[in-house]
Design a protein around this motif. Structure first.
Motif, PDB file in Angstrom:
ATOM      1  N   ASN A 124      55.477  15.255  12.040  1.00 29.13           N
ATOM      2  CA  ASN A 124      54.026  15.292  11.842  1.00 29.13           C
ATOM      3  C   ASN A 124      53.470  14.709  10.548  1.00 29.13           C
ATOM      4  O   ASN A 124      54.100  15.037   9.576  1.00 29.13           O
ATOM      5  CB  ASN A 124      53.464  16.817  12.083  1.00 29.13           C
ATOM      6  N   ASN A 125      52.545  13.813  10.906  1.00 26.15           N
ATOM      7  CA  ASN A 125      51.827  13.270   9.736  1.00 26.15           C
ATOM      8  C   ASN A 125      52.841  12.754   8.909  1.00 26.15           C
ATOM      9  O   ASN A 125      52.856  12.810   7.404  1.00 26.15           O
ATOM     10  CB  ASN A 125      51.099  14.170   8.943  1.00 26.15           C
ATOM     11  N   VAL A 126      54.114  11.677   9.365  1.00 24.51           N
ATOM     12  CA  VAL A 126      55.063  11.109   8.573  1.00 24.51           C
ATOM     13  C   VAL A 126      54.587   9.566   8.590  1.00 24.51           C
ATOM     14  O   VAL A 126      54.151   9.197   9.524  1.00 24.51           O
ATOM     15  CB  VAL A 126      56.157  11.385   9.335  1.00 24.51           C
ATOM     16  N   LYS A 127      54.732   9.081   7.361  1.00 22.21           N
ATOM     17  CA  LYS A 127      54.618   7.724   7.354  1.00 22.21           C
ATOM     18  C   LYS A 127      55.993   6.838   7.011  1.00 22.21           C
ATOM     19  O   LYS A 127      56.574   7.227   6.096  1.00 22.21           O
ATOM     20  CB  LYS A 127      53.573   7.297   6.012  1.00 22.21           C
ATOM     21  N   VAL A 128      56.116   5.824   7.695  1.00 22.14           N
ATOM     22  CA  VAL A 128      57.471   5.141   7.709  1.00 22.14           C
ATOM     23  C   VAL A 128      56.859   3.527   7.454  1.00 22.14           C
ATOM     24  O   VAL A 128      56.199   3.024   8.229  1.00 22.14           O
ATOM     25  CB  VAL A 128      58.397   5.186   8.914  1.00 22.14           C
ATOM     26  N   TRP A 169      66.884  -6.412   8.353  1.00 22.70           N
ATOM     27  CA  TRP A 169      66.890  -6.564   9.695  1.00 22.70           C
ATOM     28  C   TRP A 169      66.959  -5.215  10.099  1.00 22.70           C
ATOM     29  O   TRP A 169      67.572  -4.307   9.642  1.00 22.70           O
ATOM     30  CB  TRP A 169      67.985  -7.612  10.118  1.00 22.70           C
ATOM     31  N   ASN A 170      66.578  -4.884  11.483  1.00 23.38           N
ATOM     32  CA  ASN A 170      66.590  -3.780  12.234  1.00 23.38           C
ATOM     33  C   ASN A 170      66.432  -2.429  11.502  1.00 23.38           C
ATOM     34  O   ASN A 170      67.045  -1.538  11.169  1.00 23.38           O
ATOM     35  CB  ASN A 170      67.861  -3.872  13.184  1.00 23.38           C
ATOM     36  N   ASN A 171      65.079  -2.520  10.931  1.00 26.17           N
ATOM     37  CA  ASN A 171      64.658  -1.337  10.128  1.00 26.17           C
ATOM     38  C   ASN A 171      63.894  -0.676  11.207  1.00 26.17           C
ATOM     39  O   ASN A 171      62.711  -0.474  11.347  1.00 26.17           O
ATOM     40  CB  ASN A 171      63.769  -1.589   9.203  1.00 26.17           C
ATOM     41  N   ASP A 172      64.604   0.185  12.266  1.00 26.03           N
ATOM     42  CA  ASP A 172      63.948   1.036  13.170  1.00 26.03           C
ATOM     43  C   ASP A 172      63.057   2.091  12.249  1.00 26.03           C
ATOM     44  O   ASP A 172      63.770   2.689  11.611  1.00 26.03           O
ATOM     45  CB  ASP A 172      64.981   1.619  14.137  1.00 26.03           C
ATOM     46  N   GLY A 173      61.939   2.320  12.923  1.00 23.91           N
ATOM     47  CA  GLY A 173      61.208   3.622  12.162  1.00 23.91           C
ATOM     48  C   GLY A 173      61.786   4.941  12.413  1.00 23.91           C
ATOM     49  O   GLY A 173      61.857   5.898  11.460  1.00 23.91           O
ATOM     50  N   VAL A 201      57.080  -1.252  10.433  1.00 24.39           N
ATOM     51  CA  VAL A 201      58.443  -1.304  10.303  1.00 24.39           C
ATOM     52  C   VAL A 201      59.193  -2.963  10.762  1.00 24.39           C
ATOM     53  O   VAL A 201      58.443  -3.543  11.581  1.00 24.39           O
ATOM     54  CB  VAL A 201      59.552  -0.341  11.185  1.00 24.39           C
ATOM     55  N   GLY A 202      60.139  -3.371  10.439  1.00 27.14           N
ATOM     56  CA  GLY A 202      60.902  -4.687  10.566  1.00 27.14           C
ATOM     57  C   GLY A 202      61.672  -4.641  12.023  1.00 27.14           C
ATOM     58  O   GLY A 202      62.153  -5.831  12.227  1.00 27.14           O
ATOM     59  N   ASP A 203      61.691  -3.515  12.668  1.00 30.77           N
ATOM     60  CA  ASP A 203      62.290  -3.485  13.984  1.00 30.77           C
ATOM     61  C   ASP A 203      61.668  -2.553  14.809  1.00 30.77           C
ATOM     62  O   ASP A 203      60.476  -2.520  14.552  1.00 30.77           O
ATOM     63  CB  ASP A 203      63.785  -3.384  13.976  1.00 30.77           C
ATOM     64  N   ASP A 204      62.212  -1.794  15.822  1.00 26.18           N
ATOM     65  CA  ASP A 204      61.677  -1.056  16.723  1.00 26.18           C
ATOM     66  C   ASP A 204      60.876   0.139  16.026  1.00 26.18           C
ATOM     67  O   ASP A 204      61.328   0.594  15.102  1.00 26.18           O
ATOM     68  CB  ASP A 204      62.645  -0.387  17.641  1.00 26.18           C
ATOM     69  N   GLY A 205      59.825   0.217  16.400  1.00 25.04           N
ATOM     70  CA  GLY A 205      58.725   1.546  15.839  1.00 25.04           C
ATOM     71  C   GLY A 205      59.483   2.853  16.153  1.00 25.04           C
ATOM     72  O   GLY A 205      60.132   3.508  15.209  1.00 25.04           O
ATOM     73  N   ILE A 206      59.508   3.448  17.289  1.00 18.01           N
ATOM     74  CA  ILE A 206      59.856   4.330  18.002  1.00 18.01           C
ATOM     75  C   ILE A 206      60.799   4.110  18.946  1.00 18.01           C
ATOM     76  O   ILE A 206      60.517   3.502  20.089  1.00 18.01           O
ATOM     77  CB  ILE A 206      58.839   5.347  18.398  1.00 18.01           C
ATOM     78  N   CYS A 207      62.104   4.669  19.009  1.00 18.50           N
ATOM     79  CA  CYS A 207      62.971   4.284  19.626  1.00 18.50           C
ATOM     80  C   CYS A 207      63.910   5.487  20.388  1.00 18.50           C
ATOM     81  O   CYS A 207      64.290   6.341  19.534  1.00 18.50           O
ATOM     82  CB  CYS A 207      64.128   3.233  19.324  1.00 18.50           C
TER      83      CYS A 207
END
Length: 192
Positions: free
Chosen positions: A95-99, A105-109, A127-133
């Motif tokens: 909740n209310n987290v900032k990434v 490379w591949n900085n998935d959130g 982020v530099g790759d997938d946001g929410i995976c």
């Protein structure tokens, strides 16, 4: 499977990381260390790859087989790999987290793997790759009862992704009120 991680937990109950603090993975410095190890031959690039494997680069946070997790109010930034992974966890609330991580490379959130009863709400991912995976590594398991709501996502790949690993599946996933920024233009800016 546990990789290198700044914060790592397994089989924990009632985990909370809260407050207005910052968890800084210092990804640029770590990435340079990893690349130096590649040059010295200490780490090999996979035969079919072009970068060091994820198992050679640390995440910031990984929790496995944990129950009742609450991550709230914090900023997590500058990873060298995936930013945060939750594997086979239940009752997970972000909740209310900032990434904010575009350092490598591949900085998935966030990677949610075979988890149950998950809420990702009012959070921001740049982020530099997938946001929410969402992923499913185990053919006998799945991601289920997941709510993603009131989030903003800027990604250089997929804002919200089901897969990479999809062996078990996905059940009862609800996504509401998500703002997705133009990932293509942002990706171009990162690559210049």
């Amino acid at each position: 499977m546990c990789w290198y991680s700044l914060l790592l937990g397994d089989k924990l109950t009632d985990v909370a990381i809260t407050g207005q603090g910052v968890i800084d993975g210092q990804g640029a410095a770590l990435a340079q260390d990893v690349l130096d190890m590649v040059k010295r031959g200490e780490i090999k690039i996979p035969a079919k790859g072009w970068r060091p494997s994820e198992t050679e680069r640390p995440e910031i946070l990984e929790l496995n087989n944990c129950h009742r997790i609450r991550i709230e109010g914090v900023t997590i930034k500058n990873g060298c790999c995936w930013i945060q992974t939750y594997r086979n966890c239940s009752e997970l609330t972000l909740n209310n987290v900032k990434v904010d991580s575009k350092t490598y490379w591949n900085n998935d959130g966030i990677d949610v793997v075979d988890c149950r009863n998950v809420k990702i709400i009012s959070s921001h991912f740049d982020v530099g790759d997938d946001g929410i995976c969402l992923k499913s590594d185990d053919p006998k398991s799945r991601c289920e009862n997941v709510l993603i709501k009131n989030c903003r996502v800027r990604s250089s790949a997929s804002a919200i992704k089901f897969g990479t690993s999809s062996h078990g599946g996905f059940t009862h996933i609800r996504i509401e009120n998500i703002e997705i920024k133009d990932t293509f233009r942002s990706a171009l800016a990162l690559n210049q």
